[in-house]
Design a protein around this motif. Structure first.
Motif, PDB file in Angstrom:
ATOM      1  N   UNK A  24      -6.858  22.171  -9.593  1.00  0.00           N
ATOM      2  CA  UNK A  24      -6.460  23.322 -10.412  1.00  0.00           C
ATOM      3  C   UNK A  24      -4.960  23.302 -10.687  1.00  0.00           C
ATOM      4  N   UNK A  25      -4.185  22.754  -9.743  1.00  0.00           N
ATOM      5  CA  UNK A  25      -2.754  22.623  -9.969  1.00  0.00           C
ATOM      6  C   UNK A  25      -2.434  21.668 -11.106  1.00  0.00           C
ATOM      7  N   UNK A  26      -3.173  20.574 -11.197  1.00  0.00           N
ATOM      8  CA  UNK A  26      -2.986  19.631 -12.308  1.00  0.00           C
ATOM      9  C   UNK A  26      -3.267  20.295 -13.655  1.00  0.00           C
ATOM     10  N   UNK A  27      -4.332  21.063 -13.701  1.00  0.00           N
ATOM     11  CA  UNK A  27      -4.711  21.778 -14.921  1.00  0.00           C
ATOM     12  C   UNK A  27      -3.616  22.764 -15.321  1.00  0.00           C
ATOM     13  N   UNK A  28      -3.154  23.547 -14.353  1.00  0.00           N
ATOM     14  CA  UNK A  28      -2.118  24.540 -14.636  1.00  0.00           C
ATOM     15  C   UNK A  28      -0.794  23.881 -15.022  1.00  0.00           C
ATOM     16  N   UNK A  29      -0.479  22.743 -14.396  1.00  0.00           N
ATOM     17  CA  UNK A  29       0.785  22.072 -14.707  1.00  0.00           C
ATOM     18  C   UNK A  29       0.794  21.539 -16.137  1.00  0.00           C
ATOM     19  N   UNK A  30      -0.353  21.093 -16.605  1.00  0.00           N
ATOM     20  CA  UNK A  30      -0.437  20.633 -17.997  1.00  0.00           C
ATOM     21  C   UNK A  30      -0.143  21.782 -18.958  1.00  0.00           C
ATOM     22  N   UNK A  31      -0.648  22.972 -18.648  1.00  0.00           N
ATOM     23  CA  UNK A  31      -0.379  24.136 -19.494  1.00  0.00           C
ATOM     24  C   UNK A  31       1.071  24.562 -19.350  1.00  0.00           C
ATOM     25  N   UNK A  32       1.609  24.501 -18.127  1.00  0.00           N
ATOM     26  CA  UNK A  32       3.011  24.834 -17.880  1.00  0.00           C
ATOM     27  C   UNK A  32       3.940  23.979 -18.743  1.00  0.00           C
ATOM     28  N   UNK A  33       3.632  22.698 -18.861  1.00  0.00           N
ATOM     29  CA  UNK A  33       4.472  21.799 -19.651  1.00  0.00           C
ATOM     30  C   UNK A  33       4.146  21.831 -21.138  1.00  0.00           C
ATOM     31  N   UNK A  34       3.067  22.510 -21.520  1.00  0.00           N
ATOM     32  CA  UNK A  34       2.675  22.560 -22.923  1.00  0.00           C
ATOM     33  C   UNK A  34       2.077  21.267 -23.419  1.00  0.00           C
ATOM     34  N   UNK A  35       1.525  20.463 -22.502  1.00  0.00           N
ATOM     35  CA  UNK A  35       0.953  19.177 -22.892  1.00  0.00           C
ATOM     36  C   UNK A  35      -0.428  19.347 -23.531  1.00  0.00           C
TER      37      UNK A  35
END
Length: 568
Positions: A24-35
């Motif tokens: 879930x952290x990977x998923x959220x980090x992608x959204x955090x970076x706008x990827x």
């Protein structure tokens, strides 16, 4: 007594949370970076359409003041919208039972409750709200308030991760992306699972049934699964039914109970890993998660042990054994105690048992979890940014001990950040103790508790703890649907949410403007066992000792007198 199966459930659940943190952290980090993600081909045009209609440029970032201003303005507008829906309910469609609109104080309390992610419910949902009010007035906030919490967490992450800049992101872009790419798709899958498990999802308002005795019964139904999914995943907690997750239409069986508990924690746990990734050191995130889970396990173990042992009054009357009052037989002691700990460690407030019927020390754990600031995993976004406030205080204390300017993840922590952190943390004790004191002496406040003495005080204390902490659960013995409690609890919810968020955003702006400071031989390590122990100690010292007077007057006195968990 406690059982092996109960301990396996508690420790197995904790292990599952730890295992799910990174995915879930990977998923959220992608959204955090706008990827770009796998969902962008489907949802990307919808995101772009929102920006075109609103005139928002997602690439144009904001300083912390603008970010806070837009966030607050959005909350005010959406709260007014929900207030209007609730007041005009009797004139609006999708109200086949012809339910009237809520009164002014009740609509105010409910609108504030849902916009602040508290979801405090003074009413019985199935008896007071139409399907339109549930879907348009409330469920929309379950998404947007959760997305707001994650957006603020992202802004704070950028404060730690960036150097010599004055921007912390774009509030509108963060809000839209979290809603579209995290909450909506996850809740769609989750709702389908709940429907398959027997949770209703329909626009019909009632179903007529014939009982085994031949009597006619009208059963309230509605769009339950869609609200239940975001209620849990967004750590909202407001149930379609008054019994919340103790109701079989919201939580039919042991499997749905386990999935609901996991869904309360997964995004909060994932944000710890996301933070570590954002600052370039995932060990920072694992250290935070380890401290959270240590506190969680301690609380769950005490709650389970106390509920399994039972209350002293029942023992005195010869009723030895576990305390099953207020609990569902299909869940039992361990799952009920675990759920109570999970829902108050996060800012969820959903319940599958009545906390008012817990033993004195068993009921102390949910109360204490909220009074710590709900940072033990915590609400989506609010848990991690609340925890990081304590991390700033802990590293400041460590800096004093070694005689150096404190540093955390490459940023010097100076007087401004410490003062803002203290200001944000101080909101909880000031509101909880202040409003509880008012209610405990005024006739309008004293009319609320159904129990007298220490447990009646605990009911008042829990209400303002839950409201200020944006939890929403309650000691159900308090009659809170009065103008006095609706008004005062509404103010507590607003202050508890936004008087913490604004200082957090100010900290984000202050940190983003700083240079990165490389770790040196004199830096205090913030990833090992010593740091985890210091974190836990700081949380217990700052968050716990503040509330010892109130605990002594409430749950501790309950335990001494043996009045908790009884109906007399």
């Amino acid at each position: 007594m406690t059982t092996l199966a109960g301990w396996v459930l508690i420790f197995g659940f904790t292990a599952l949370v730890a295992l799910l943190a990174k995915p879930f952290g990977l998923w959220l980090h992608a959204i955090y970076e706008g990827r770009r993600t796998l969902l962008h081909p489907v949802l990307g045009p919808l995101e772009s359409g929102f920006y075109r209609l609103s005139g928002v440029d997602p690439q144009r970032e904001q300083g912390w003041r603008a970010y806070a201003l837009y966030m607050l303005a959005f909350q005010v507008v959406t709260a007014l919208f929900t207030y209007a829906v609730l007041r005009l309910q009797g004139l609006l469609p999708l109200n086949p039972r012809g339910l009237p609109g809520l009164g002014a104080d009740g609509a105010f309390n409910t609108a504030v409750a849902f916009v602040t992610n508290t979801n405090w419910q003074w009413y019985s949902g199935e008896a007071a709200l139409s399907n339109l009010s549930q879907m348009l007035g409330l469920t929309i906030h379950n998404f947007l308030s959760a997305a707001t919490g994650i957006a603020v967490a992202f802004a704070l992450f950028r404060g730690f991760a960036r150097t010599e800049t004055r921007t912390v992101g774009n509030f509108w872009a963060d809000l839209v992306r979290v809603t579209l790419y995290v909450l909506l798709p996850a809740c769609l899958v989750y709702a389908v699972f709940l429907i398959a498990s027997g949770v209703p999802q329909m626009l019909a308002s009632t179903v007529d049934a014939t009982t085994l005795e031949g009597a006619k019964q009208t059963i309230v139904v509605g769009p339950v699964a869609s609200q239940e999914a975001i209620k849990m995943l967004g750590t909202n907690g407001g149930g379609f039914f008054n019994a919340n997750s103790a109701h079989p239409f919201e939580n039919p069986n042991a499997l749905t109970n386990l999935v609901q508990m996991l869904s309360i924690f997964v995004l909060g746990a994932g944000l710890t890993w996301c933070f570590g990734k954002a600052v370039g050191n995932t060990r920072q995130g694992w250290a935070i998660l380890a401290a959270m889970l240590a506190l969680f396990l301690a609380g769950a173990s005490i709650a389970y042990w106390q509920e399994a042992v039972g209350g002293p009054v029942l023992h005195h009357l010869g009723g030895a054994g576990a305390n099953m009052e207020g609990k569902e037989v299909r869940f039992g002691i361990a799952a009920s105690a675990l759920f109570a700990t999970v829902t108050t460690a996060a800012s969820c407030g959903a319940v599958n048992a009545m906390h008012d019927s817990f033993t004195a020390l068993g009921g102390l754990i949910p109360l204490f979890n909220i009074q710590l600031g709900e940072i033990v995993i915590g609400g989506v976004g609010s848990g991690i940014y609340g925890f990081l406030l304590f991390a700033l205080l802990a590293v400041f204390i460590a800096g004093l001990m070694v005689g150096r300017t404190p540093e955390y993840v490459g940023k010097k922590i100076e007087a401004r950040e410490v003062k803002l952190a203290v200001l944000a943390i101080a909101v909880l004790p000031l509101c909880i103790l202040g409003f509880t004191a008012i209610a405990a002496v005024l006739p309008a406040g004293l009319a609320g508790p159904l129990n007298k003495g220490p447990h009646g005080f605990s009911e008042i204390l829990y209400a303002f703890t839950s409201a200020t902490g944006n939890n929403g659960s309650a000691f159900a013995g308090l009659s809170a649907g009065t103008p006095f409690y609706n008004g005062l609890l509404g103010v507590a919810m607003w202050l508890g949410r936004f008087f913490m968020i604004v200082p957090v955003l100010a900290i984000a702006g202050s940190l983003a403007a700083k240079k990165h400071t490389p770790a040196s031989a004199g830096s205090f390590p913030t990833t090992g066992p010593l740091w985890i122990a210091l974190l836990i100690g700081t949380i217990l010292l700052v968050g716990g000792l503040t509330f010892l007077p109130s605990l002594a007057l409430g749950p501790i006195a309950d335990h001494v007198t043996g009045l908790a968990g009884t109906t007399y």
